[in-house]
Design an enzyme around this catalytic site. Structure first.
Site, PDB file in Angstrom:
ATOM      1  N   GLU A  85       0.817  -1.212   0.000  1.00  0.00           N
ATOM      2  CA  GLU A  85       0.000   0.000   0.000  1.00  0.00           C
ATOM      3  C   GLU A  85       0.855   1.270   0.000  1.00  0.00           C
ATOM      4  O   GLU A  85       1.750   1.430   0.839  1.00  0.00           O
ATOM      5  CB  GLU A  85      -0.937   0.018   1.216  1.00  0.00           C
ATOM      6  CG  GLU A  85      -1.901   1.192   1.204  1.00  0.00           C
ATOM      7  CD  GLU A  85      -2.940   1.105   2.307  1.00  0.00           C
ATOM      8  OE1 GLU A  85      -3.393   2.164   2.770  1.00  0.00           O
ATOM      9  OE2 GLU A  85      -3.290  -0.015   2.703  1.00  0.00           O
ATOM     10  N   LYS A 280      -7.579  -0.290  11.171  1.00  0.00           N
ATOM     11  CA  LYS A 280      -6.956  -0.771   9.936  1.00  0.00           C
ATOM     12  C   LYS A 280      -5.653  -0.019   9.692  1.00  0.00           C
ATOM     13  O   LYS A 280      -4.655  -0.601   9.256  1.00  0.00           O
ATOM     14  CB  LYS A 280      -7.919  -0.591   8.759  1.00  0.00           C
ATOM     15  CG  LYS A 280      -7.424  -1.214   7.442  1.00  0.00           C
ATOM     16  CD  LYS A 280      -6.602  -0.260   6.610  1.00  0.00           C
ATOM     17  CE  LYS A 280      -6.135  -0.916   5.319  1.00  0.00           C
ATOM     18  NZ  LYS A 280      -5.252  -0.036   4.528  1.00  0.00           N
ATOM     19  N   ASP A 296       2.881 -14.764  11.405  1.00  0.00           N
ATOM     20  CA  ASP A 296       1.547 -15.021  10.854  1.00  0.00           C
ATOM     21  C   ASP A 296       0.646 -13.806  11.053  1.00  0.00           C
ATOM     22  O   ASP A 296       0.071 -13.613  12.117  1.00  0.00           O
ATOM     23  CB  ASP A 296       0.952 -16.252  11.545  1.00  0.00           C
ATOM     24  CG  ASP A 296      -0.366 -16.692  10.938  1.00  0.00           C
ATOM     25  OD1 ASP A 296      -0.960 -15.913  10.172  1.00  0.00           O
ATOM     26  OD2 ASP A 296      -0.801 -17.818  11.239  1.00  0.00           O
ATOM     27  N   HIS A 393      -1.425  10.809   0.398  1.00  0.00           N
ATOM     28  CA  HIS A 393      -1.659   9.445  -0.099  1.00  0.00           C
ATOM     29  C   HIS A 393      -1.748   9.424  -1.617  1.00  0.00           C
ATOM     30  O   HIS A 393      -1.151   8.564  -2.273  1.00  0.00           O
ATOM     31  CB  HIS A 393      -2.945   8.886   0.509  1.00  0.00           C
ATOM     32  CG  HIS A 393      -3.256   7.493   0.052  1.00  0.00           C
ATOM     33  ND1 HIS A 393      -2.587   6.388   0.554  1.00  0.00           N
ATOM     34  CD2 HIS A 393      -4.144   7.020  -0.855  1.00  0.00           C
ATOM     35  CE1 HIS A 393      -3.060   5.302  -0.023  1.00  0.00           C
ATOM     36  NE2 HIS A 393      -4.006   5.656  -0.879  1.00  0.00           N
TER      37      HIS A 393
END
Length: 438
Positions: A85, A280, A296, A393
């Protein structure tokens, strides 16, 4: 067209690729070339990758970046981040630099307890089961002695085993609820091996227990498995400084910024729709380091989101306050991580990442990961409460759009020059490219 096949797993890698290419692609040779382009040129490394999972046909690369200038507990570190991202690594680096001149990050491991359970059905007198467990408990430790021997040498092992009555939730449902200390390993295989032995011991000892009726002796074990919910394997990361020290180019009024920042966190504490996106952003930082170090990230994600819901409502993982003119921002998250075993020892880039972190213990890695999450959250909230998140962004995303349209060097120069002074959006960039090419 029939797309089924028998014995696919027994085919060679080349045969698997050939079947997929011919069955699913208009240009089979092009599909084959694409897959082979992503093979590692080092045959030894490619063989290693092929054996990580089943039916391997190629590698799916994710960029490995680094975020430098992290001052953590008085020591500087560069943190590896594997993520696709845009702007995540840049944001983490920016937050690291910001706090490096304001005391840095502090991180502490609160606890490292991990959990596993044997889920079973018992049809009988609960008081007799409780007596049976009390009299048999030592046997569970004895029967796992060979499994736990090496872990105990390293200071870990089985911490405790408890009998839990869950019959109010499901008829005849009970658990053996075990807690573990797995030291520097994540410990999944160790825990599951112990649990499976617990299940065997439970059934064998029940058969020999004189106080049980024939029905009570027939304990039915449903499953034996570790839990990825580790609410007592907690790490805390925090930053703090005098409110006036928050001043910088985009924060001319630090008190107003701090108050708005805290309000943004409070909204995430009470509003689940915001909390999910808020968390998130934290996971952008956490997952990237977890993945880079061969841990993991799915287990980590599941455990952390369960923790965010532990009081009945999904809420923010991070918190902020002003007290005595000091701004504080912190989070506490459950993290079950390892620095030995699994991919940490097998994947060359995982080993590289851990060495770059100076071969941390599991506790130290927990601190790095939590700090990366907090840094990411700070960077996002700072943008949201000042310039807005899209400005930075979308400028980072501009490269992705240019790659998508295969812009040449001259086009890149003109486009990047134009969007230094214009709002970046996908449609605006596409329109500019089309006009340029006319």
């Amino acid at each position: 067209m029939n797309h089924t096949i028998a014995g696919f797993s027994k085919l060679s890698k080349e045969e698997k690729i050939d079947w997929i290419a011919k069955k699913y692609f208009y240009n089979p040779s092009e599909a084959v070339v694409l897959l082979k382009n992503y093979w590692n040129s080092d045959e030894k490394i490619q063989k290693l990758h092929d054996e990580f999972i089943e039916n391997t046909i190629s590698n799916f690369y994710i960029p490995l970046g680094v975020a430098p200038n992290f001052l953590i507990n008085g020591k500087y570190s560069t943190i590896p981040m594997a993520i696709e991202e845009s702007s995540v690594v840049a944001a983490a680096s920016k937050a690291a630099k910001f706090w490096s001149t304001r005391g840095g990050f502090k991180a502490t491991v609160v606890d490292t307890e991990k959990i596993g359970q044997v889920h079973f059905i018992f049809k009988g007198d609960e008081s007799k089961l409780e007596l049976f467990f009390a009299q048999t408990k030592a046997k569970f430790f004895e029967d796992t002695d060979t499994i736990t021997k090496n872990m105990r040498k390293r200071g870990g092992g089985i911490v405790d085993i408890a009998l839990k009555d869950k019959t109010n939730l499901l008829p005849n449902y009970f658990q053996l609820h075990a807690t573990f200390d797995t030291q520097d390993s994540m410990g999944a295989n160790f825990i599951n091996s112990c649990l499976e032995q617990f299940a065997k011991t439970l059934k064998q000892e029940a058969q020999a227990y004189n106080l049980f009726s024939e029905t009570e002796k027939e304990i039915e074990v449903i499953m034996s498995i570790l839990s990825n919910y580790v609410p007592n394997c907690i790490v805390r990361a925090e930053v703090s400084c005098p409110v006036d020290d928050l001043v910088e180019k985009h924060i001319p009024n630090p008190k107003a910024f701090a108050e708005r920042f805290i309000q943004a966190v409070q909204i995430a504490e009470i509003e689940p729709f915001r909390a999910v996106t808020h968390n998130k952003g934290i996971m952008n930082g956490i997952d990237a380091v977890v993945l880079a170090t061969g841990n993991d990230f799915r287990a980590v994600e599941a455990g952390i989101h369960a923790y965010a819901s532990r009081n009945g409502n999904y809420t923010s993982l991070s918190h902020a306050k002003i007290e005595n003119e000091i701004f504080s921002f912190w989070l506490e998250v459950p993290l079950a991580l390892g620095t030995v075993g699994g991919l940490t020892a097998l994947h060359p880039l995982s080993k590289f990442s851990l060495e770059m972190l100076e071969n941390p213990s599991a506790k130290e890695l927990m601190q790095f990961v939590a700090v990366a999450g907090l840094a990411q959250n700070f960077a996002a909230l700072r943008s949201l409460t000042t310039t807005g998140i899209q400005d930075g962004h979308m400028k980072m995303h501009l490269n992705n759009i240019l790659n998508q349209f295969e812009a040449n060097d001259e086009e890149r120069f003109l486009i990047q020059k134009h969007f230094k002074h214009h709002i970046v959006s996908h449609s605006a960039v596409v329109e500019y490219i089309e006009n340029l090419r006319r």
